[in-house]
Scaffold this motif. Structure first.
Motif, PDB file in Angstrom:
ATOM      1  N   LEU A 143      -0.854  -8.137  -1.145  1.00 38.14           N
ATOM      2  CA  LEU A 143      -0.011  -7.601  -0.017  1.00 38.14           C
ATOM      3  C   LEU A 143      -0.504  -6.292   0.643  1.00 38.14           C
ATOM      4  CD1 LEU A 143       2.334  -8.363   2.152  1.00 38.14           C
ATOM      5  CD2 LEU A 143       3.984  -7.173   0.382  1.00 38.14           C
ATOM      6  N   ILE A 144      -1.414  -6.534   1.789  1.00 35.73           N
ATOM      7  CA  ILE A 144      -2.062  -5.211   2.347  1.00 35.73           C
ATOM      8  C   ILE A 144      -1.623  -4.916   3.841  1.00 35.73           C
ATOM      9  CG2 ILE A 144      -4.122  -4.490   3.021  1.00 35.73           C
ATOM     10  CD1 ILE A 144      -5.537  -6.460   1.095  1.00 35.73           C
ATOM     11  N   THR A 158       7.608   5.264  -0.778  1.00 31.42           N
ATOM     12  CA  THR A 158       8.127   4.541  -1.661  1.00 31.42           C
ATOM     13  C   THR A 158       7.062   4.315  -2.803  1.00 31.42           C
ATOM     14  OG1 THR A 158       7.833   2.567  -0.595  1.00 31.42           O
ATOM     15  CG2 THR A 158       9.852   3.511  -0.259  1.00 31.42           C
ATOM     16  N   GLY A 159       5.715   4.448  -2.370  1.00 31.80           N
ATOM     17  CA  GLY A 159       4.733   4.130  -3.274  1.00 31.80           C
ATOM     18  C   GLY A 159       3.885   5.371  -3.990  1.00 31.80           C
ATOM     19  N   THR A 160       2.745   5.086  -4.341  1.00 30.95           N
ATOM     20  CA  THR A 160       1.807   5.863  -5.237  1.00 30.95           C
ATOM     21  C   THR A 160       0.912   6.066  -4.179  1.00 30.95           C
ATOM     22  OG1 THR A 160       2.755   4.960  -7.138  1.00 30.95           O
ATOM     23  CG2 THR A 160       0.570   6.121  -7.194  1.00 30.95           C
ATOM     24  N   ILE A 161       0.698   7.469  -3.899  1.00 28.42           N
ATOM     25  CA  ILE A 161      -0.479   7.987  -2.945  1.00 28.42           C
ATOM     26  C   ILE A 161      -1.623   7.862  -3.668  1.00 28.42           C
ATOM     27  CG2 ILE A 161      -1.367   9.831  -1.637  1.00 28.42           C
ATOM     28  CD1 ILE A 161       1.294   8.677  -0.581  1.00 28.42           C
ATOM     29  N   MET A 162      -2.737   7.389  -3.255  1.00 27.85           N
ATOM     30  CA  MET A 162      -4.084   6.832  -3.747  1.00 27.85           C
ATOM     31  C   MET A 162      -5.245   7.678  -2.944  1.00 27.85           C
ATOM     32  SD  MET A 162      -3.963   3.046  -4.875  1.00 27.85           S
ATOM     33  CE  MET A 162      -5.285   3.236  -5.962  1.00 27.85           C
ATOM     34  N   ASN A 163      -5.211   7.523  -1.573  1.00 29.13           N
ATOM     35  CA  ASN A 163      -6.366   8.159  -0.596  1.00 29.13           C
ATOM     36  C   ASN A 163      -7.527   7.658  -1.150  1.00 29.13           C
ATOM     37  OD1 ASN A 163      -5.151   9.660   1.306  1.00 29.13           O
ATOM     38  ND2 ASN A 163      -4.610  11.189  -0.287  1.00 29.13           N
ATOM     39  N   ALA A 164      -7.628   6.200  -1.553  1.00 25.59           N
ATOM     40  CA  ALA A 164      -9.106   5.687  -1.973  1.00 25.59           C
ATOM     41  C   ALA A 164      -9.784   5.008  -1.130  1.00 25.59           C
ATOM     42  CB  ALA A 164      -8.628   4.768  -3.216  1.00 25.59           C
ATOM     43  N   THR A 165     -11.178   5.030  -1.376  1.00 28.18           N
ATOM     44  CA  THR A 165     -11.988   4.191  -0.417  1.00 28.18           C
ATOM     45  C   THR A 165     -11.732   2.767  -0.903  1.00 28.18           C
ATOM     46  OG1 THR A 165     -13.570   6.186  -0.087  1.00 28.18           O
ATOM     47  CG2 THR A 165     -14.360   3.877   0.131  1.00 28.18           C
ATOM     48  N   ASP A 183       2.912  -4.702  -8.176  1.00 30.91           N
ATOM     49  CA  ASP A 183       4.346  -5.051  -7.551  1.00 30.91           C
ATOM     50  C   ASP A 183       4.541  -4.236  -6.200  1.00 30.91           C
ATOM     51  OD1 ASP A 183       6.571  -6.600  -6.992  1.00 30.91           O
ATOM     52  OD2 ASP A 183       7.612  -5.584  -8.648  1.00 30.91           O
ATOM     53  N   GLY A 184       4.080  -4.658  -5.212  1.00 32.83           N
ATOM     54  CA  GLY A 184       4.280  -3.892  -3.922  1.00 32.83           C
ATOM     55  C   GLY A 184       3.216  -3.987  -3.152  1.00 32.83           C
ATOM     56  N   ALA A 197       1.829  -0.003  -4.254  1.00 38.50           N
ATOM     57  CA  ALA A 197       3.051  -0.253  -4.940  1.00 38.50           C
ATOM     58  C   ALA A 197       4.267   0.223  -3.911  1.00 38.50           C
ATOM     59  CB  ALA A 197       3.236   0.436  -6.109  1.00 38.50           C
ATOM     60  N   CYS A 198       4.111   0.035  -2.681  1.00 41.95           N
ATOM     61  CA  CYS A 198       5.028   0.297  -1.794  1.00 41.95           C
ATOM     62  C   CYS A 198       6.090  -0.824  -1.328  1.00 41.95           C
ATOM     63  CB  CYS A 198       4.499   0.656  -0.236  1.00 41.95           C
ATOM     64  SG  CYS A 198       3.324   2.049  -0.386  1.00 41.95           S
ATOM     65  N   PHE A 199       7.165  -0.333  -1.269  1.00 39.85           N
ATOM     66  CA  PHE A 199       8.419  -1.359  -0.653  1.00 39.85           C
ATOM     67  C   PHE A 199       8.491  -1.653   0.739  1.00 39.85           C
ATOM     68  CE2 PHE A 199       9.855   0.017  -4.989  1.00 39.85           C
ATOM     69  CZ  PHE A 199       9.561  -0.958  -5.559  1.00 39.85           C
ATOM     70  N   LEU A 200       8.428  -2.820   1.067  1.00 38.37           N
ATOM     71  CA  LEU A 200       8.555  -2.941   2.648  1.00 38.37           C
ATOM     72  C   LEU A 200      10.093  -3.572   3.102  1.00 38.37           C
ATOM     73  CD1 LEU A 200       5.140  -4.805   3.190  1.00 38.37           C
ATOM     74  CD2 LEU A 200       5.639  -2.383   3.234  1.00 38.37           C
ATOM     75  N   PRO A 201      10.310  -3.273   4.465  1.00 42.23           N
ATOM     76  CA  PRO A 201      11.639  -3.818   4.738  1.00 42.23           C
ATOM     77  C   PRO A 201      11.932  -5.426   4.975  1.00 42.23           C
ATOM     78  CG  PRO A 201      10.245  -2.842   6.481  1.00 42.23           C
ATOM     79  CD  PRO A 201       9.531  -2.560   5.378  1.00 42.23           C
TER      80      PRO A 201
END
Length: 291
Positions: A143-144, A158-165, A183-184, A197-201
């Motif tokens: 899910l992107i 709600t997720g984990t910050i990455m700041n990744a290429t 999962d997210g 891993a972010c939760f969406l509405p």
């Protein structure tokens, strides 16, 4: 007799009206139409029916002379505006977000772009497409969310910050089953994987969504309803690639079809807005010089 009085009153009003009054009425009618379109087939639609019923009950009780009921209903209607703001908060928020996505806001100077950002998105889109094809081949769910004008700060928190290429390897590690982040949703901003891993509405009308669709597809529809994001889904059951935009889910994407869509919706649409913004600014400067 009453009909004749009403008819005379209407004629007297029409005689005193000027051209600006007709414009005023037309604008009011348009605003009412937009509001009706906004609340149609939503939870707000049922609330409006309840409010209209209360107003009708107030008018009837006042006409009949039921003083206690009239008093109670009048007090209820007096606080109705505050209650409507509270009850309609999701609908009002979506309406304001739509206003913020209009070209007028872009004309005011928001949404600037750079060649660097364009190059970054070109590389990111290739990585997204390659990753979706590989994940689809192995039936790995993904899910992107691609953020556009509407910022997704609440979902990012709600997720984990990455700041990744973005790359095939990064997406593969994130969505590999049983890993901490699989999962997210992944949320991308400016061609970068901002969070995972972010939760969406949920969708506004979840009961109307096809029962065969899983939680990822429902989350994608819900996110696209609440923002202008482009949401890509890879089905865990069939490996099918789908895209949700403006609350509509389209399916059966190939790599080429997905790349065409992302380039059009992310790069070309931003470029069109920037071009329109520059034309508007140039026109404004020319008018100021003439003055």
């Amino acid at each position: 007799m009453q009909f004749q009085d009403l008819k005379d009153s209407l004629f007297s009003i029409l005689k005193t009206m000027e051209f600006i009054d007709f414009i005023d009425i037309a604008l009011l009618a348009y605003v009412v139409y937009i509001l009706m379109k906004l609340i149609r087939e939503t939870r707000a639609g049922q609330l409006v029916k309840g409010i209209l019923l209360l107003v009708a009950a107030y008018l009837v009780s006042n006409y009949v002379g039921l003083k206690v009921i009239t008093y109670i209903l009048s007090q209820t209607i007096d606080i109705g505006l505050i209650a409507m703001i509270i009850l309609f908060q999701p609908e009002l928020r979506r309406a304001l977000e739509k206003v913020g996505r209009t070209k007028i806001v872009t004309y005011l100077g928001f949404g600037a772009d750079t060649d660097t950002l364009k190059k970054r998105w070109n590389a990111a889109i290739d990585s997204i497409c390659d990753s979706c094809v590989e994940l689809s081949a192995t039936c790995t769910g993904a899910l992107i969310v691609v953020e556009r004008q509407v910022k997704l700060g609440e979902q990012i928190e709600t997720g984990t910050i990455m700041n990744a290429t973005p790359s095939k390897e990064i997406f593969g590690n994130i969505f590999y089953p049983k890993t901490p982040l699989h999962d997210g949703a992944v949320i991308m901003r400016d061609g970068v994987i901002l969070a995972a891993a972010c939760f969406l509405p949920k969708p506004q009308k979840e009961e109307l969504v096809n029962k065969k669709l899983g939680s990822r597809h429902r989350a994608a529809i819900g996110m696209s309803e609440n923002s202008d994001a482009v949401v890509i889904v890879v089905s865990e059951e069939t490996g099918q690639i789908s895209v949700a935009m403006n609350g509509v889910l389209t399916r059966d994407y190939t790599r080429e079809k997905l790349k065409d869509l992302l380039c059009r919706e992310i790069i070309e649409s931003r470029q069109d807005l920037i071009t329109a913004n520059k034309k508007q600014a140039s026109s404004f400067r020319e008018r100021r010089k003439k003055k």
